[in-house]
Design an enzyme around this catalytic site. Sequence first.
Site, PDB file in Angstrom:
ATOM      1  N   LYS A  87      24.192 -61.448  64.427  1.00  0.00           N
ATOM      2  CA  LYS A  87      24.817 -60.429  65.281  1.00  0.00           C
ATOM      3  C   LYS A  87      23.972 -59.161  65.244  1.00  0.00           C
ATOM      4  CE  LYS A  87      29.403 -58.275  65.895  1.00  0.00           C
ATOM      5  NZ  LYS A  87      30.770 -58.194  65.341  1.00  0.00           N
ATOM      6  N   SER A 110      34.426 -59.387  68.543  1.00  0.00           N
ATOM      7  CA  SER A 110      33.227 -58.836  69.120  1.00  0.00           C
ATOM      8  C   SER A 110      31.967 -59.672  68.871  1.00  0.00           C
ATOM      9  CB  SER A 110      32.986 -57.430  68.558  1.00  0.00           C
ATOM     10  OG  SER A 110      32.766 -57.483  67.163  1.00  0.00           O
ATOM     11  N   SER A 126      36.813 -60.048  64.516  1.00  0.00           N
ATOM     12  CA  SER A 126      35.617 -60.323  65.317  1.00  0.00           C
ATOM     13  C   SER A 126      34.832 -61.568  64.958  1.00  0.00           C
ATOM     14  CB  SER A 126      34.686 -59.121  65.292  1.00  0.00           C
ATOM     15  OG  SER A 126      35.164 -58.181  66.209  1.00  0.00           O
TER      16      SER A 126
HETATM   17  N1  GLN Z   1      38.949 -56.202  68.440  1.00  0.00           N
HETATM   18  C1  GLN Z   1      39.043 -55.418  67.262  1.00  0.00           C
HETATM   19  C2  GLN Z   1      38.572 -54.019  67.553  1.00  0.00           C
HETATM   20  O1  GLN Z   1      38.241 -53.773  68.656  1.00  0.00           O
HETATM   21  C3  GLN Z   1      38.243 -56.026  66.141  1.00  0.00           C
HETATM   22  C4  GLN Z   1      36.784 -55.800  66.263  1.00  0.00           C
HETATM   23  C5  GLN Z   1      36.017 -56.350  65.109  1.00  0.00           C
HETATM   24  O2  GLN Z   1      36.539 -57.099  64.276  1.00  0.00           O
HETATM   25  N2  GLN Z   1      34.776 -55.896  65.004  1.00  0.00           N
HETATM   26  O3  GLN Z   1      38.523 -53.183  66.717  1.00  0.00           O
END
Ligand code: GLN
Length: 460
Positions: free
Chosen positions: A74, A149, A173
């Site tokens: 990532k 994400s 994510s």
């Molecule tokens: N969707 C969640 C957020 O927007 C989790 C994102 C993540 O785990 N990086 O914060």
Amino acid sequence: MKVLDKSESIKNHEITASENLQGFLDRIKKENSHVNAFLELKDAEAVELADEIDSRIERGEKVGKLAGLVLGVKTNINVEDLHITAASKTLENYLGSYDATVIRKIKEEDGIIVGMTNMDEFAAGSSTETSYFGATENPRAPGRIPGGSSGGSAAAVAAEMCDLSIGSDTGGSIRNPASHCGVMGFKPTYGAVSRQGLLDLAMSFDQIGPFSQDAGGIALMLDVIVGHDPTECTTLNWQIPDFRGAVEKEKTQKPLKGMKLGVVKQFLDVSDDKIVDIIEGSMEEMVEMGAELVELSFDQIDLCLPTYYLINYVEFFSATRKYDGRKYGHRIEEVCGDEVLRRIHMGSYISQKEFSGKYYKKALQARSLIRKEMNKLLNGVDAIVGPTVPKLPHKIGTTLEPMEMYAYDVLTVIANLAGIPAASTPAGDVNGVPVGLQIQGKPLDDLKILEIMAALEADE
Ligand code: GLN
């Protein structure tokens, strides 16, 4: 071929690392223009490394645990000489100047990092649509989001563009895109894996973890990346279990015999019926494998999203203050997307002294309560099982209100609020769209989760 079998075949000269890599490079060439899982490739360097690993194997020299396996990373985890943009224009020209601890470990074990994967901008999202470099498509459900994400990392594994990948999980994510893309994703206990070299979203929640098509791949990655890091004060010093051994153990007829699995009523209530049907199917399977289901109630469910997002805004705001345009390219507020800007504004507002007692301190109190209640529930069982995401992934480009977007996270933020380990494993599909089963465990009981994943996989 299963990841562990392939790893053995490479070491036994049955397949070469170069062949393995070439197969993936061909696939990336064919598929990446529409999947958009990889943002940057290091193919020439990867080819060189694969050759070098093959020569060492030919000479009978010792090679690492990941020898010849191909990985995606990532793009918010530092890898030297690759663009670590966090999918933001803010960092479009930022070249990693060092390797994050997890990357150093992967390289020491001869893993071949082929490139950097797409994500939501600064990991703030659940769809991978907010990337400055365009959305990623779900390889298993074309036209739909892959989740986020870490959508690029999940899609890369699902589209067979690499053996394994890593992502970060702040509120789901890793698990959310694993669920939507029909692969396995594992968020370790907070502190089990070093975060050194990860760009923060919300540092008290962030954890790095792996994606794989199978439990053996998850075990192999955990074996490599878990461990105390003297340079990172939140890592834990603990007795690391034998993840790989647990997966390779001969499976009995009833591999879950004696296990008590908690089923939280509210987790099913908030989920779409079609998802619940699939998850109930997995639960029946687990009962056939010897598990006993225990009905539980978690009354704090409505507190979870507000608590998570409040803390996320404040910690993210603080983390972004270094992107002021002096050291790292652009000033974030001038170039970022709407969701990142929303979090910066909200975080700044909440952080102002006069409001702190009103929101942030309350959120921290709510977090303690959620953690206490989850630990209480987990005390009576071996693990809690349920859906990973309450809804199916939407079609790319659908307009969603922020609250509708946040609603994807209701079942995953809990593990981050509580600091506990959690994973998503494929459970089935609704008209071809994958659905994941979430397994949550006690702090440092990561192995138990992996054992359940391995048992379900063997039963397929
Ligand atoms: N969707 C969640 C957020 O927007 C989790 C994102 C993540 O785990 N990086 O914060």
